[in-house]
Design an enzyme around this catalytic site. Structure first.
Site, PDB file in Angstrom:
ATOM      1  N   ASP A 109      17.097  68.006 -25.243  1.00  0.00           N
ATOM      2  CA  ASP A 109      16.379  69.174 -24.812  1.00  0.00           C
ATOM      3  C   ASP A 109      17.273  70.324 -24.000  1.00  0.00           C
ATOM      4  O   ASP A 109      17.055  71.341 -24.130  1.00  0.00           O
ATOM      5  CB  ASP A 109      15.127  68.771 -23.944  1.00  0.00           C
ATOM      6  CG  ASP A 109      13.944  69.662 -24.406  1.00  0.00           C
ATOM      7  OD1 ASP A 109      13.832  70.260 -25.229  1.00  0.00           O
ATOM      8  OD2 ASP A 109      12.923  69.463 -23.578  1.00  0.00           O
ATOM      9  N   ASP A 162       7.707  66.977 -26.344  1.00  0.00           N
ATOM     10  CA  ASP A 162       7.439  66.895 -24.956  1.00  0.00           C
ATOM     11  C   ASP A 162       6.161  65.845 -24.539  1.00  0.00           C
ATOM     12  O   ASP A 162       6.191  65.673 -23.557  1.00  0.00           O
ATOM     13  CB  ASP A 162       7.347  68.207 -24.260  1.00  0.00           C
ATOM     14  CG  ASP A 162       8.368  69.003 -24.348  1.00  0.00           C
ATOM     15  OD1 ASP A 162       9.556  68.514 -24.633  1.00  0.00           O
ATOM     16  OD2 ASP A 162       8.400  70.215 -24.639  1.00  0.00           O
TER      17      ASP A 162
END
Length: 264
Positions: A109, A162
């Protein structure tokens, strides 16, 4: 995509409301039609109801996906069903696998949000999540509309990864608490949810302060993993969680026949 909505609807809604319909046959599709749609030939009433709702939802999203007034609600519905399907079908066997997965996605990420712009002149992660230059909404994120009426069409977004990836760890913690008969405040699940919530708040605060898309896993991974490891160390259960085997109780449907075909 219709199959994803159908799976979530079939397992979550009709069965819980009318469980007796699960075993009642509703219809049989023509073989060619079933093959084209990717569906089974025989359908129970719960499957038929779920498929109808799934088809309506998919069609509605296709038509109104870029409508800022309510397209985001259709997109979020699809995204939530996909997340429910992931939580239903995937299962972490132990904390070791969960830790490796979370740490890998943590750096993944960060790379695609902060480092990729230096290589590709733009954040690839943000471009993909927002549909790039196409202007098309895609069900890869949850869209949260801005509270202020002065900025219509503005959304905060949260990637499905997420939610899904830390969610697998939290599901694992809940499973452990249930099997170990831990009380709610003494177990891992509650603190995992609290840690996730703190990480999510930190993400939005950082987004507000920096005025730039943030890698949510930068906050969510420590928010869920650190409390888990600290509690496990305090209880002396870290090794047990690290080497646990909370796999499926039985082989997935069709696995035996596939294995037999391979041996043959």
């Amino acid at each position: 995509t219709t199959e994803i909505y159908t799976l979530s609807l079939h397992d979550a809604l009709p069965i819980s409301w009318l469980p007796h319909l699960r075993n009642k046959k509703a219809c049989t599709l023509n073989k060619r039609v079933a093959y084209m749609l990717g569906l089974a030939e025989d359908h129970t009433w719960t499957e038929a109801i779920a498929e109808i709702f799934g088809g309506i939802l998919a069609a509605a999203f296709l038509i109104w996906r870029n409508n800022d007034a309510y397209g985001w609600a259709l997109q979020n519905t699809i995204a939530i069903m996909l997340l429910l399907t992931i939580q239903r079908t995937l299962r972490l066997p132990n904390l070791r696998i969960g830790t490796i997965m979370l740490i890998c996605t943590f750096f993944f990420d960060i790379f695609w949000v902060f480092i990729s712009p230096k290589i590709f002149q733009k954040s690839v992660m943000i471009e993909v999540a927002t549909g790039g230059g196409t202007g098309q909404s895609v069900p890869m994120v949850l869209k949260i509309p801005a509270m202020s009426p002065d900025i219509p069409g503005q959304f905060k977004i949260l990637g499905l990864g997420d939610i899904a990836i830390p969610g697998l760890l939290i599901s694992f913690l809940l499973r452990h608490d249930l099997l170990s008969k831990n009380r709610r405040c003494d177990g891992y699940f509650t603190w995992g949810v609290i840690g996730y919530s703190i990480g999510l708040v930190a993400t939005f605060v950082s987004l507000y302060l920096m005025k730039h898309g943030q890698p949510a896993l930068l906050f969510l991974v420590p928010g869920t993993l650190i409390p888990t490891c600290c509690i496990a160390l305090r209880k002396g259960e870290l090794k047990a969680l690290w080497t646990a085997n909370y796999g499926p109780p039985e082989a997935p449907e069709g696995y035996e026949s596939l294995a037999g075909d391979k041996q043959a």
